[in-house]
Design a protein around this motif. Structure first.
Motif, PDB file in Angstrom:
ATOM      1  N   ARG A   8       1.032  -1.091  -0.175  1.00 61.29           N
ATOM      2  CA  ARG A   8       0.027   0.107  -0.103  1.00 61.29           C
ATOM      3  C   ARG A   8       0.898   1.161  -0.029  1.00 61.29           C
ATOM      4  NH1 ARG A   8      -3.303  -3.022   3.781  1.00 61.29           N
ATOM      5  NH2 ARG A   8      -2.401  -1.947   5.474  1.00 61.29           N
ATOM      6  N   THR A   9       2.074   1.004   0.953  1.00 65.92           N
ATOM      7  CA  THR A   9       2.840   2.405   0.731  1.00 65.92           C
ATOM      8  C   THR A   9       3.558   2.566  -0.540  1.00 65.92           C
ATOM      9  OG1 THR A   9       3.367   1.901   2.970  1.00 65.92           O
ATOM     10  CG2 THR A   9       4.867   3.333   1.768  1.00 65.92           C
ATOM     11  N   SER A  29       0.734   4.110  -2.999  1.00 64.06           N
ATOM     12  CA  SER A  29       0.525   5.267  -2.756  1.00 64.06           C
ATOM     13  C   SER A  29       1.786   6.371  -3.258  1.00 64.06           C
ATOM     14  CB  SER A  29       0.156   5.597  -1.183  1.00 64.06           C
ATOM     15  OG  SER A  29       1.408   5.525  -0.256  1.00 64.06           O
ATOM     16  N   ASP A  86       1.442   6.659  -6.849  1.00 65.81           N
ATOM     17  CA  ASP A  86       0.162   7.642  -7.094  1.00 65.81           C
ATOM     18  C   ASP A  86       0.692   8.953  -7.262  1.00 65.81           C
ATOM     19  OD1 ASP A  86      -1.655   5.588  -7.208  1.00 65.81           O
ATOM     20  OD2 ASP A  86      -2.284   5.893  -5.428  1.00 65.81           O
TER      21      ASP A  86
END
Length: 124
Positions: free
Chosen positions: A9-10, A13, A16
Motif C-alpha cells: 500500500r505504501t 501510494s 500515485d
C-alpha cells in the motif's frame, strides 16, 4: 503477511504521487500495476525466457509432456485473457509466447524422433 500489505500500500501510494499524467490511465487500469492481474502475467514471462533458453538444449533432452503442457496452457489462457473483463493484454501476450515456445519445442521433439526413425529404416 500484514507487513507485506503495508509495504504494498505504501508503494502504491508513492506511485500515485510520481506517475506522470500520461501514464495515469495505465497505472489506474483494472489490470494495471496496482493489481495482481498485472504482476502475475509479468512474472510468467520467466516461463517464456526458460522456453527460449531450452532452444539451446538437445532435442533428446526435452520433455514432451512439459512442452505439451506449456503449449496447451498458453493457448487456453490466451483465449481466456480476451474473454475476461477487463481484457488483460499482458496475460494474452505472455500466453501467446508460452504457447509458441511449447509448440516450438514439440516440433523439435517431433523432428528429432522422425530423424531417429529415418536412421533406423536406413540401417535395416
Amino acid at each position: 503477511m500484514k507487513g507485506l500489505s503495508v509495504i504494498y500500500r505504501t508503494a502504491v501510494s508513492l506511485g500515485d504521487r510520481v506517475v506522470p499524467a500520461r501514464f495515469a490511465d495505465t497505472w489506474n487500469h483494472p489490470a494495471g500495476p496496482k493489481t495482481i492481474f498485472f504482476w502475475a502475467p509479468s512474472f510468467k514471462w520467466a516461463l517464456v525466457i526458460a522456453g527460449i533458453g531450452d532452444i539451446a538444449r538437445p532435442a533428446e533432452k526435452l520433455s514432451t509432456f512439459q512442452s505439451g503442457a506449456l503449449a496447451a496452457t498458453g493457448i487456453i489462457w490466451a483465449r481466456y485473457s480476451l474473454v475476461i473483463i477487463p481484457k488483460n493484454y499482458n496475460l494474452f501476450f505472455v500466453n501467446i509466447f508460452v504457447g509458441a515456445t511449447g509448440i516450438l519445442q514439440l516440433s523439435r521433439i517431433y523432428m528429432y524422433k522422425k530423424s531417429l526413425k529415418n536412421i533406423d529404416s536406413e540401417l535395416k
